[in-house]
Design an enzyme around this catalytic site. Structure first.
Site, PDB file in Angstrom:
ATOM      1  N   LYS A 196      18.028  16.512 -47.541  1.00  0.00           N
ATOM      2  CA  LYS A 196      17.612  15.116 -47.674  1.00  0.00           C
ATOM      3  C   LYS A 196      16.348  14.865 -46.856  1.00  0.00           C
ATOM      4  O   LYS A 196      15.379  14.310 -47.336  1.00  0.00           O
ATOM      5  CB  LYS A 196      18.762  14.215 -47.214  1.00  0.00           C
ATOM      6  CG  LYS A 196      18.524  12.753 -47.358  1.00  0.00           C
ATOM      7  CD  LYS A 196      19.815  11.996 -47.042  1.00  0.00           C
ATOM      8  CE  LYS A 196      19.539  10.521 -46.845  1.00  0.00           C
ATOM      9  NZ  LYS A 196      20.737   9.756 -46.536  1.00  0.00           N
ATOM     10  N   GLU A 202      18.382  24.441 -39.508  1.00  0.00           N
ATOM     11  CA  GLU A 202      19.055  25.562 -40.177  1.00  0.00           C
ATOM     12  C   GLU A 202      18.463  25.794 -41.568  1.00  0.00           C
ATOM     13  O   GLU A 202      18.124  26.913 -41.956  1.00  0.00           O
ATOM     14  CB  GLU A 202      20.562  25.279 -40.337  1.00  0.00           C
ATOM     15  CG  GLU A 202      21.347  25.268 -39.046  1.00  0.00           C
ATOM     16  CD  GLU A 202      21.420  23.888 -38.402  1.00  0.00           C
ATOM     17  OE1 GLU A 202      20.521  23.053 -38.666  1.00  0.00           O
ATOM     18  OE2 GLU A 202      22.352  23.655 -37.623  1.00  0.00           O
ATOM     19  N   GLY A 257      24.478  12.018 -46.999  1.00  0.00           N
ATOM     20  CA  GLY A 257      24.609  13.461 -47.237  1.00  0.00           C
ATOM     21  C   GLY A 257      25.972  13.846 -47.802  1.00  0.00           C
ATOM     22  O   GLY A 257      26.068  14.534 -48.821  1.00  0.00           O
ATOM     23  N   ARG A 258      27.020  13.383 -47.153  1.00  0.00           N
ATOM     24  CA  ARG A 258      28.369  13.778 -47.592  1.00  0.00           C
ATOM     25  C   ARG A 258      28.815  13.067 -48.864  1.00  0.00           C
ATOM     26  O   ARG A 258      29.919  13.303 -49.355  1.00  0.00           O
ATOM     27  CB  ARG A 258      29.373  13.578 -46.459  1.00  0.00           C
ATOM     28  CG  ARG A 258      29.401  12.169 -45.888  1.00  0.00           C
ATOM     29  CD  ARG A 258      30.115  12.119 -44.557  1.00  0.00           C
ATOM     30  NE  ARG A 258      30.015  10.831 -43.908  1.00  0.00           N
ATOM     31  CZ  ARG A 258      28.990  10.419 -43.159  1.00  0.00           C
ATOM     32  NH1 ARG A 258      27.954  11.218 -43.009  1.00  0.00           N
ATOM     33  NH2 ARG A 258      28.998   9.249 -42.573  1.00  0.00           N
ATOM     34  N   GLU A 343      33.421  13.044 -40.695  1.00  0.00           N
ATOM     35  CA  GLU A 343      32.082  12.557 -40.357  1.00  0.00           C
ATOM     36  C   GLU A 343      32.006  11.055 -40.638  1.00  0.00           C
ATOM     37  O   GLU A 343      31.286  10.324 -39.957  1.00  0.00           O
ATOM     38  CB  GLU A 343      31.039  13.314 -41.187  1.00  0.00           C
ATOM     39  CG  GLU A 343      29.691  13.414 -40.493  1.00  0.00           C
ATOM     40  CD  GLU A 343      28.759  14.355 -41.221  1.00  0.00           C
ATOM     41  OE1 GLU A 343      28.756  15.551 -40.886  1.00  0.00           O
ATOM     42  OE2 GLU A 343      28.034  13.903 -42.112  1.00  0.00           O
ATOM     43  N   HIS A 374      53.145  30.470 -46.191  1.00  0.00           N
ATOM     44  CA  HIS A 374      53.486  31.700 -45.476  1.00  0.00           C
ATOM     45  C   HIS A 374      52.785  31.777 -44.135  1.00  0.00           C
ATOM     46  O   HIS A 374      52.718  32.841 -43.525  1.00  0.00           O
ATOM     47  CB  HIS A 374      53.152  32.912 -46.345  1.00  0.00           C
ATOM     48  CG  HIS A 374      53.953  32.914 -47.603  1.00  0.00           C
ATOM     49  ND1 HIS A 374      55.120  33.622 -47.741  1.00  0.00           N
ATOM     50  CD2 HIS A 374      53.786  32.229 -48.759  1.00  0.00           C
ATOM     51  CE1 HIS A 374      55.624  33.403 -48.945  1.00  0.00           C
ATOM     52  NE2 HIS A 374      54.825  32.549 -49.583  1.00  0.00           N
ATOM     53  N   LYS A 494      21.426  17.971 -33.982  1.00  0.00           N
ATOM     54  CA  LYS A 494      20.132  18.399 -34.522  1.00  0.00           C
ATOM     55  C   LYS A 494      19.085  18.431 -33.411  1.00  0.00           C
ATOM     56  O   LYS A 494      18.166  19.238 -33.435  1.00  0.00           O
ATOM     57  CB  LYS A 494      19.681  17.467 -35.650  1.00  0.00           C
ATOM     58  CG  LYS A 494      20.511  17.633 -36.927  1.00  0.00           C
ATOM     59  CD  LYS A 494      19.945  16.834 -38.087  1.00  0.00           C
ATOM     60  CE  LYS A 494      20.816  17.001 -39.328  1.00  0.00           C
ATOM     61  NZ  LYS A 494      20.285  16.374 -40.523  1.00  0.00           N
TER      62      LYS A 494
HETATM   63  C1  G6Q Z   1      26.011  14.147 -44.013  1.00  0.00           C
HETATM   64  C2  G6Q Z   1      25.275  14.443 -42.798  1.00  0.00           C
HETATM   65  C3  G6Q Z   1      24.882  15.886 -42.622  1.00  0.00           C
HETATM   66  C4  G6Q Z   1      23.672  16.296 -43.457  1.00  0.00           C
HETATM   67  C5  G6Q Z   1      23.177  17.640 -42.967  1.00  0.00           C
HETATM   68  C6  G6Q Z   1      21.983  18.133 -43.752  1.00  0.00           C
HETATM   69  O1  G6Q Z   1      26.419  13.056 -44.320  1.00  0.00           O
HETATM   70  O2  G6Q Z   1      24.203  13.589 -42.676  1.00  0.00           O
HETATM   71  O3  G6Q Z   1      25.929  16.758 -42.880  1.00  0.00           O
HETATM   72  O4  G6Q Z   1      23.992  16.339 -44.800  1.00  0.00           O
HETATM   73  O5  G6Q Z   1      22.873  17.563 -41.620  1.00  0.00           O
HETATM   74  O6  G6Q Z   1      20.935  17.230 -43.685  1.00  0.00           O
HETATM   75  P1  G6Q Z   1      19.698  17.379 -44.644  1.00  0.00           P
HETATM   76  O7  G6Q Z   1      20.157  17.224 -46.046  1.00  0.00           O
HETATM   77  O8  G6Q Z   1      18.739  16.303 -44.233  1.00  0.00           O
HETATM   78  O9  G6Q Z   1      19.135  18.754 -44.409  1.00  0.00           O
END
Ligand code: G6Q
Length: 531
Positions: A196, A202, A257-258, A343, A374, A494
């Protein structure tokens, strides 16, 4: 409060008694919406509980908050953003306004662009730099830009094009990338950089490594255009990375994001299952959205599940919830739900910034059945902790093999039955158990569960299931009066590492000003790391 008093009355009542008093309970405490059947009769509730929980929902303004979300109000207050993932699955003709603009046409323009691209890649029309067709797709992303696509790819594998390999790289641990590409031909590989913000450490590290890997094999900068596409809200950063913004699939800051698996973040899903199946998934989401928006609280599936979660968290003191899908394709569903729920509702202050004096989001965890039976089910049955469970099952198998599906479903029903009713000392004795062994073989029961029964795991069914949990998380966040749509804890993570990264490098000892533990760990790492 009425619910607290009611809890005192109900806390020692056994499900055995509740079922004995009301033999029709198993049919009465059920609800069906958009083809999802929820049996919530094996919960520690009575009609009065439901009335009181619905009253709580009304007092907390659940209905008004639902309307506010669909209206595009900026209900993500700490980030001053609207929360409009429901617009991502609205049908073409719908109108959902954001800042005075109907966003539905924008959503469909991106969906059309994704569909066109997917059709070209899947049909072999879009070729790699050396003229080979794309056979491997690697999504590079993390958190919300990874877990949804990973889960959806796993869940809808049955519908995927088996000639294509789809993989996911999320971890900055180099092993993740190395293992993902080790057997791949760069000329046949397409990277989707999904971020996003397009600044996540990462993802950007992995994207740069992917770029180098590709260039090492294809030895031509112009190859990037054929092997990299981006999904982002940040066009300048995408261009800066070297991806042509014509190959960028857009989404918007009103998609968290989620909550983004059905935005362009789902491009890997669409490449795997095709545009028609992807659209069917969106229709499933939309069907549940409509139910959530319009059904009365008493028959509203996400509201009901959300309220039951509140009941257990805040009155029974449940610390966790187990998610137990009896469906191999939903292997990653618990991991996906972990992010969605934890989250969203792992917050300690109200929307107004006041420290809460009640528990908010519980810990979610789980594994597919029957495997869990199990291993950790022992603790759920006989441990000292109280763990409400969601069982998820499908009436029809996608891969019918002999009697497997009957055996699988028999396990679901047997588990919920055993958890609820247990086994009394008299029953254990009647089996011929010696007295000393009776306590060990006794099952107290009274462990609550929901059973969600769907027909078949189709793309639409998956959409409904995910939307159900999205909205039940929102319902809970509304009751707890928290902002379910921000994630300052993630933002902290981050920033933190950025300070330490330069301290791990270089030959001269850096000036370390952390605590003594962190300083010592950094020094030891510097001494022992590879030269
Ligand atoms: C989700 C969070 C988080 C995010 C990641 C990746 O709701 O905000 O999990 O999706 O940190 O972020 P980017 O898409 O900006 O790389």
């Amino acid at each position: 409060m009425a619910l607290a008093q009611h809890y005192q009355k109900l806390k020692d009542v056994h499900l055995r008694q509740l079922f004995a008093e009301d033999p029709a309970r198993g049919e009465r405490f059920t609800v069906e919406a958009a083809g999802l059947y929820l049996d919530y009769s094996k919960n520690r509730i009575t009609d009065e509980t439901l009335t009181l929980l619905q009253q709580l929902a009304r007092e907390c303004g659940v209905k008004e908050r639902i309307d506010a979300m669909f209206r595009g109000d900026k209900i993500n207050v700490s980030e001053n953003r609207a929360v409009l993932h429901v617009a991502l699955r609205a049908p073409r003709g719908a109108c959902i306004m954001h800042d005075g603009r109907n966003v539905v046409p924008d959503v469909h323009a991106v969906l059309d662009k994704m569909a066109d691209f997917s059709a070209r890649v899947r049909g072999g029309e879009w070729k790699g730099h050396t003229g080979k067709r794309i056979r491997n797709v690697i999504n590079i992303g993390i958190g919300g830009s990874d877990l949804g696509p990973v889960m959806a790819y796993g869940a809808l594998r049955y519908y995927s094009d088996r000639a294509m390999t789809v993989r996911f790289v999320s971890n900055v641990d180099g092993t993740d990338f190395a293992e993902a590409v080790r057997d791949l031909d760069a000329g046949e590989t397409l990277f989707i950089v999904s971020s996003k913000t397009f600044t996540t450490l990462e993802t950007m590290s992995n994207a740069h490594t992917a770029r180098s890997w590709l260039l090492a094999a294809l030895k031509d900068e112009s190859a990037i255009a054929k092997h990299f596409v981006a999904v982002s809200t940040n066009a300048p950063e995408v261009a800066q990375f070297g991806i042509d913004t014509a190959n960028m699939f857009e989404f918007w800051d009103w998609v968290g994001g989620r909550y983004s698996m059905d935005s362009a973040i789902g491009l890997s899903t669409m490449l795997a299952i095709g545009p028609d199946n992807f659209r069917a998934m969106l229709d499933g989401f939309h069907a549940m959205d409509e139910h959530f928006r319009s059904a009365p609280l008493e028959r509203n599936l996400p509201v009901l599940m959300g309220l039951l979660g509140v009941w257990y968290s805040d009155f029974f003191g449940a610390q966790t919830v187990a998610i137990l899908p009896y469906e191999q394709y939903l292997k990653r569903f618990p991991a996906y739900l972990q992010q969605l729920t934890m989250e969203s509702n792992g917050k300690h202050v109200t929307i107004d910034g006041v420290r809460v004096d009640y528990d908010t989001g519980p810990i979610y965890w789980g594994e597919p059945g029957t495997n869990g039976q199990h291993s950790f089910y022992q603790l759920i049955h006989q441990g000292t902790r109280f763990i409400p469970c969601d069982f998820i099952a499908f009436s029809r198998a996608l891969n019918p093999v002999g009697r497997h599906h009957d055996i699988l479903l028999a396990n679901v029903f047997a588990q919920t039955e055993a958890l609820a009713f247990g086994k009394t000392a008299a029953e254990v004795k009647a089996e011929g158990t010696p007295d000393w062994l009776v306590p060990h073989r006794l099952f107290e029961g009274n462990r609550p569960s929901n059973t969600l029964l769907l027909d078949t795991l189709t793309p639409a069914a998956l959409g409904k299931l995910v939307a159900l949990y999205e909205h039940s998380v929102f319902t809970q966040g509304t009751i707890w009066q928290i902002d379910s749509f921000d994630q300052w804890g993630v933002e902290l993570g981050k920033a933190l590492a950025q300070k330490i990264i330069p301290q791990l490098d270089g030959s001269s000892e850096p000036k370390l000003e952390h605590d003594s533990s962190t300083n010592a760990l950094i020094r030891r790492y510097r001494k022992t790391k590879e030269p």
